[in-house]
Design a protein around this motif. Structure first.
Motif, mmCIF file in Angstrom:
data_model
loop_
_atom_site.group_PDB
_atom_site.id
_atom_site.type_symbol
_atom_site.label_atom_id
_atom_site.label_comp_id
_atom_site.label_asym_id
_atom_site.label_seq_id
_atom_site.Cartn_x
_atom_site.Cartn_y
_atom_site.Cartn_z
ATOM 1 N N LYS A 39 0.810 -1.226 0.000
ATOM 2 C CA LYS A 39 0.000 0.000 0.000
ATOM 3 C C LYS A 39 0.842 1.275 0.000
ATOM 4 O O LYS A 39 0.294 2.372 -0.024
ATOM 5 C CB LYS A 39 -0.952 -0.016 1.194
ATOM 6 C CG LYS A 39 -1.981 -1.122 1.077
ATOM 7 C CD LYS A 39 -2.910 -1.141 2.257
ATOM 8 C CE LYS A 39 -3.921 -2.289 2.077
ATOM 9 N NZ LYS A 39 -4.817 -2.390 3.228
ATOM 10 N N THR A 40 2.163 1.151 0.042
ATOM 11 C CA THR A 40 3.028 2.327 0.040
ATOM 12 C C THR A 40 3.270 2.823 -1.374
ATOM 13 O O THR A 40 3.179 2.062 -2.342
ATOM 14 C CB THR A 40 4.387 2.024 0.697
ATOM 15 O OG1 THR A 40 5.040 0.996 -0.050
ATOM 16 C CG2 THR A 40 4.243 1.605 2.132
ATOM 17 N N THR A 41 3.591 4.096 -1.508
ATOM 18 C CA THR A 41 4.013 4.668 -2.790
ATOM 19 C C THR A 41 5.266 5.498 -2.557
ATOM 20 O O THR A 41 5.529 5.957 -1.446
ATOM 21 C CB THR A 41 2.923 5.550 -3.442
ATOM 22 O OG1 THR A 41 2.560 6.578 -2.541
ATOM 23 C CG2 THR A 41 1.713 4.743 -3.834
ATOM 24 N N SER A 43 6.940 8.875 -4.072
ATOM 25 C CA SER A 43 6.646 10.030 -4.921
ATOM 26 C C SER A 43 7.812 10.368 -5.849
ATOM 27 O O SER A 43 8.941 9.931 -5.632
ATOM 28 C CB SER A 43 6.313 11.249 -4.057
ATOM 29 O OG SER A 43 7.483 11.736 -3.425
ATOM 30 N N THR A 45 8.563 9.450 -8.804
ATOM 31 C CA THR A 45 9.179 8.374 -9.593
ATOM 32 C C THR A 45 8.485 8.191 -10.949
ATOM 33 O O THR A 45 8.982 7.446 -11.786
ATOM 34 C CB THR A 45 9.168 7.043 -8.819
ATOM 35 O OG1 THR A 45 7.840 6.756 -8.390
ATOM 36 C CG2 THR A 45 10.098 7.103 -7.620
ATOM 37 N N LYS A 46 7.358 8.841 -11.174
ATOM 38 C CA LYS A 46 6.663 8.741 -12.455
ATOM 39 C C LYS A 46 7.599 9.207 -13.571
ATOM 40 O O LYS A 46 8.272 10.227 -13.455
ATOM 41 C CB LYS A 46 5.404 9.607 -12.438
ATOM 42 C CG LYS A 46 4.630 9.549 -13.724
ATOM 43 C CD LYS A 46 3.379 10.390 -13.658
ATOM 44 C CE LYS A 46 2.643 10.319 -14.978
ATOM 45 N NZ LYS A 46 1.387 11.074 -14.917
ATOM 46 N N ASN A 66 3.317 5.709 -13.516
ATOM 47 C CA ASN A 66 2.819 6.390 -12.323
ATOM 48 C C ASN A 66 3.897 6.315 -11.261
ATOM 49 O O ASN A 66 4.898 5.628 -11.436
ATOM 50 C CB ASN A 66 1.539 5.707 -11.807
ATOM 51 C CG ASN A 66 0.420 5.780 -12.816
ATOM 52 O OD1 ASN A 66 -0.037 6.856 -13.167
ATOM 53 N ND2 ASN A 66 -0.010 4.625 -13.293
ATOM 54 N N ASP A 67 3.688 6.998 -10.144
ATOM 55 C CA ASP A 67 4.639 6.858 -9.046
ATOM 56 C C ASP A 67 4.702 5.398 -8.622
ATOM 57 O O ASP A 67 3.716 4.668 -8.686
ATOM 58 C CB ASP A 67 4.227 7.721 -7.851
ATOM 59 C CG ASP A 67 4.658 9.172 -8.016
ATOM 60 O OD1 ASP A 67 5.582 9.440 -8.798
ATOM 61 O OD2 ASP A 67 4.074 10.035 -7.334
ATOM 62 N N PHE A 68 5.896 4.980 -8.184
ATOM 63 C CA PHE A 68 6.113 3.591 -7.798
ATOM 64 C C PHE A 68 5.207 3.222 -6.633
ATOM 65 O O PHE A 68 5.087 3.950 -5.653
ATOM 66 C CB PHE A 68 7.570 3.372 -7.406
ATOM 67 C CG PHE A 68 7.861 1.960 -7.020
ATOM 68 C CD1 PHE A 68 8.117 1.015 -7.988
ATOM 69 C CD2 PHE A 68 7.855 1.582 -5.694
ATOM 70 C CE1 PHE A 68 8.375 -0.299 -7.641
ATOM 71 C CE2 PHE A 68 8.116 0.275 -5.333
ATOM 72 C CZ PHE A 68 8.373 -0.663 -6.313
ATOM 73 N N CYS A 69 4.588 2.060 -6.724
ATOM 74 C CA CYS A 69 3.710 1.551 -5.673
ATOM 75 C C CYS A 69 4.272 0.215 -5.189
ATOM 76 O O CYS A 69 4.674 -0.633 -5.989
ATOM 77 C CB CYS A 69 2.299 1.368 -6.216
ATOM 78 S SG CYS A 69 1.187 0.605 -5.038
ATOM 79 N N HIS A 92 12.205 12.400 -2.601
ATOM 80 C CA HIS A 92 11.070 11.480 -2.705
ATOM 81 C C HIS A 92 10.364 11.403 -1.360
ATOM 82 O O HIS A 92 10.979 11.615 -0.313
ATOM 83 C CB HIS A 92 11.543 10.073 -3.096
ATOM 84 C CG HIS A 92 12.246 10.036 -4.396
ATOM 85 N ND1 HIS A 92 11.589 10.027 -5.600
ATOM 86 C CD2 HIS A 92 13.564 10.043 -4.694
ATOM 87 C CE1 HIS A 92 12.467 10.015 -6.580
ATOM 88 N NE2 HIS A 92 13.672 10.030 -6.055
ATOM 89 N N LYS A 102 4.384 9.976 6.205
ATOM 90 C CA LYS A 102 5.284 9.963 5.052
ATOM 91 C C LYS A 102 6.688 10.201 5.567
ATOM 92 O O LYS A 102 6.887 10.861 6.590
ATOM 93 C CB LYS A 102 4.894 11.005 4.012
ATOM 94 C CG LYS A 102 5.145 12.432 4.410
ATOM 95 C CD LYS A 102 4.809 13.373 3.269
ATOM 96 C CE LYS A 102 4.984 14.818 3.693
ATOM 97 N NZ LYS A 102 4.718 15.730 2.595
#
Length: 170
Positions: A39-41, A43, A45-46, A66-69, A92, A102
């Motif tokens: 469930k983490t992302t 930011s 990284t898209k 998209n941003d890495f998940c 990030h 975060k």
């Protein structure tokens, strides 16, 4: 060490103490405790070009749409994703909706960003006694790994990779 603003600052140094040039690589290797890796992302990284695990020798480069998940690890298994970013510093956020926080991450000195997750039988200190280690920890690290990211230090030269980590509520 923590400074007066509750910020953790860490630095890795490589020093060539020889009389000849020395070629080396390194990874800055922090593990972050998360509520649920899937469930983490991460930011910013898209659009990052990346490869998975041992693919660099095969030239498989993809781009994150998209941003890495962290759910990516659940889909294809434990391992690491290496993003080729260019020139640091990098900024990030590791966004953890389960723990409602975060981690603001800033790196200097590494040309790659590595997001790494391990299987349930691994911990930084050997075999984990926690069966869900791979679900609860993720690494977001800067580095210069693999031969194509090695750098050469002249005699007496020092190379530094710095990390600054700040935890904030969501």
């Amino acid at each position: 060490c923590l400074d007066e603003s509750d910020t953790l600052k860490a630095e890795f140094r490589a020093t060539n103490t020889d009389s000849e040039p020395y070629s080396c690589t390194e990874l800055f290797h922090p593990f972050f405790r998360v509520g649920e890796t899937a469930k983490t992302t991460i930011s910013n990284t898209k659009g990052c070009h990346y490869y998975w695990r041992s693919e660099p020798e095969y030239g498989y480069r993809r781009m994150l749409e998209n941003d890495f998940c962290g759910g990516f690890f659940k889909k294809i298994g434990p391992g690491f994703v290496v993003c080729e970013e260019g020139k640091p510093p990098y900024r990030h956020d590791l966004i953890d909706p389960v723990l409602k926080r975060k981690v603001e991450i800033t790196y200097e000195g590494g040309r790659q960003l590595i997001m790494w997750n391990s299987g349930p039988d691994y911990s930084p200190c050997g075999k984990s006694d926690s069966p869900d280690f791979g679900r609860r920890f993720i690494t977001v690290e800067a580095g210069n790994c693999y031969d194509d990211y090695a750098y050469t230090l002249k005699p007496g030269e020092v190379h530094k990779v710095r990390g600054v980590f700040r935890v904030k509520p969501l």
